[in-house]
Design a protein around this motif. Structure first.
Motif, mmCIF file in Angstrom:
data_model
loop_
_atom_site.group_PDB
_atom_site.id
_atom_site.type_symbol
_atom_site.label_atom_id
_atom_site.label_comp_id
_atom_site.label_asym_id
_atom_site.label_seq_id
_atom_site.Cartn_x
_atom_site.Cartn_y
_atom_site.Cartn_z
ATOM 1 N N MET A 175 -9.639 -5.425 -0.635
ATOM 2 C CA MET A 175 -8.785 -6.481 -1.179
ATOM 3 C C MET A 175 -9.535 -7.794 -1.389
ATOM 4 O O MET A 175 -9.187 -8.578 -2.263
ATOM 5 C CB MET A 175 -7.575 -6.703 -0.278
ATOM 6 N N ASP B 6 -6.882 -0.923 -2.367
ATOM 7 C CA ASP B 6 -6.112 -1.056 -1.130
ATOM 8 C C ASP B 6 -6.528 -0.005 -0.103
ATOM 9 O O ASP B 6 -6.788 -0.321 1.048
ATOM 10 C CB ASP B 6 -4.618 -0.939 -1.446
ATOM 11 N N HIS C 171 -4.553 1.077 -6.030
ATOM 12 C CA HIS C 171 -4.453 2.007 -4.907
ATOM 13 C C HIS C 171 -5.823 2.231 -4.279
ATOM 14 O O HIS C 171 -5.964 2.217 -3.051
ATOM 15 C CB HIS C 171 -3.845 3.335 -5.365
ATOM 16 N N GLY D 246 0.796 -1.224 0.000
ATOM 17 C CA GLY D 246 0.000 0.000 0.000
ATOM 18 C C GLY D 246 0.824 1.267 0.000
ATOM 19 O O GLY D 246 0.455 2.250 -0.653
#
Length: 72
Positions: free
Chosen positions: A61, A56, A53, A29
């Motif tokens: 996820m 995360d 991005h 991350g």
């Protein structure tokens, strides 16, 4: 977003840098956040990194879990 785009996150690897060869879905991350601050690369890779991005950053996820065993 197309479902195929999510599949790319678990099949494409980072082509350069510190994490070269690692699946985009497995990038840390803080590395993704660095790109968010500095700017994502152009093209498809930049789009995939930006999407990863967001996934995360927002704790999503688990969306990728069912895709990890599949090959597109």
């Amino acid at each position: 977003m197309k479902p195929e785009t999510l599949q790319l996150l678990v099949t494409r690897t980072m082509p350069f840098g510190k994490y070269q060869g690692r699946l985009i879905a497995d990038l840390p991350g803080d590395y993704l956040a660095w790109f968010a601050r500095k700017g994502f690369p152009p093209g498809e890779l930049g789009g995939l990194l930006a999407l990863m991005h967001e996934i995360d950053h927002n704790g999503l996820m688990e969306l990728l879990t069912p895709l990890r065993g599949q090959r597109g």
